[in-house]
Enzyme design. Structure first.
Site, short mmCIF file in Angstrom:
data_model
loop_
_atom_site.label_atom_id
_atom_site.label_comp_id
_atom_site.label_asym_id
_atom_site.label_seq_id
_atom_site.Cartn_x
_atom_site.Cartn_y
_atom_site.Cartn_z
N ASP A 91 0.81 -1.30 -0.01
CA ASP A 91 0.20 0.11 -0.08
C ASP A 91 1.05 1.22 -0.10
O ASP A 91 0.68 2.15 -0.74
CB ASP A 91 -0.99 0.05 1.37
CG ASP A 91 -0.41 -0.31 2.47
OD1 ASP A 91 1.15 -0.40 2.55
OD2 ASP A 91 -1.05 -0.56 3.45
N ILE A 92 1.96 1.38 0.93
CA ILE A 92 2.67 2.75 0.86
C ILE A 92 3.96 2.27 1.28
O ILE A 92 4.55 1.44 1.89
CB ILE A 92 1.90 3.27 2.30
CG1 ILE A 92 2.69 4.81 2.28
CG2 ILE A 92 2.06 2.70 3.43
CD1 ILE A 92 2.09 5.66 3.19
N ASP A 94 6.88 3.70 3.17
CA ASP A 94 7.33 4.91 4.06
C ASP A 94 8.83 4.86 4.36
O ASP A 94 9.55 5.58 3.89
CB ASP A 94 6.57 4.51 5.25
CG ASP A 94 6.04 5.89 6.20
OD1 ASP A 94 7.12 6.80 6.09
OD2 ASP A 94 5.21 5.72 7.03
N GLY A 96 10.60 2.15 4.14
CA GLY A 96 11.32 0.97 3.34
C GLY A 96 11.50 -0.13 4.21
O GLY A 96 12.17 -1.12 3.51
N ASP A 148 -6.63 0.69 6.80
CA ASP A 148 -7.42 0.66 8.21
C ASP A 148 -7.09 1.69 8.95
O ASP A 148 -6.19 2.52 9.12
CB ASP A 148 -7.47 -0.57 9.04
CG ASP A 148 -6.19 -0.97 9.65
OD1 ASP A 148 -5.08 -0.11 9.55
OD2 ASP A 148 -6.45 -1.42 10.69
#
Length: 167
Positions: A91-92, A94, A96, A148
């Site tokens: 998803d992301i 950030d 790593g 979430d």
């Protein structure tokens, strides 16, 4: 809380990412591995558009309290990835840390290549191999489209909401 990305913006960005991946030359159908749970909606929409591929899933959990920075793999991939182009979809991106740990784990399967793919990347994160959709210029906590509200809810929203941690 504000809407950061609409359903249409996300759909368009996922289409762009799928097109970027389809332009790459693959000798055989690539393998797409979804990092559960946060990437499941992005992953599903992405693989629908990339064409013939194999899919699998992996789950990792990072612990920030007692085990500073440790990342545990709760569910590993099951496919034979030897000699294949692998796309690790999360998803992301950030810090790593999680992505780097998962790439190392996948390397034991001797893939031809492992390319990380995320829908979001923090502007401070550095990774030249990363294929990503949106660059986040702030520290918003993201909710929706698989991510979430820190209690397991709101993953099913079709858009992305954001709030600053101090809100």
């Amino acid at each position: 809380m504000i809407t950061l990305f609409t359903e249409l913006e996300i759909k368009n960005k996922v289409g762009e990412l799928a097109y970027t991946i389809k332009k790459r030359q693959h000798e055989q159908p690539p393998v797409f591995i979804c990092v559960l749970n946060g990437a499941f909606m992005f992953f599903t929409d992405l693989v629908k558009q990339v064409g013939d591929c194999h899919i699998d899933f992996i789950r990792a959990k990072s612990y920030d309290n007692q085990h500073q920075g440790e990342i545990y793999i709760n569910k590993s991939f099951e496919l034979n990835i030897e000699g294949k182009d692998v796309y690790l979809v999360d998803d992301i991106y950030d810090s790593g840390n999680t992505m780097n740990r998962l790439i190392k784990h996948l390397s034991y399967g001797n893939p031809k290549s492992v390319t990380p793919v995320t829908l979001f990347k923090r502007h401070t994160a550095k990774n030249d191999d990363l294929i990503y959709g949106f660059n986040l210029e702030n520290e918003y906590w993201l909710i929706g489209y698989g991510l979430d509200a820190n209690d397991g809810t709101k993953r099913n929203l079709p858009h992305i909401l954001g709030f600053l941690p101090e809100d």
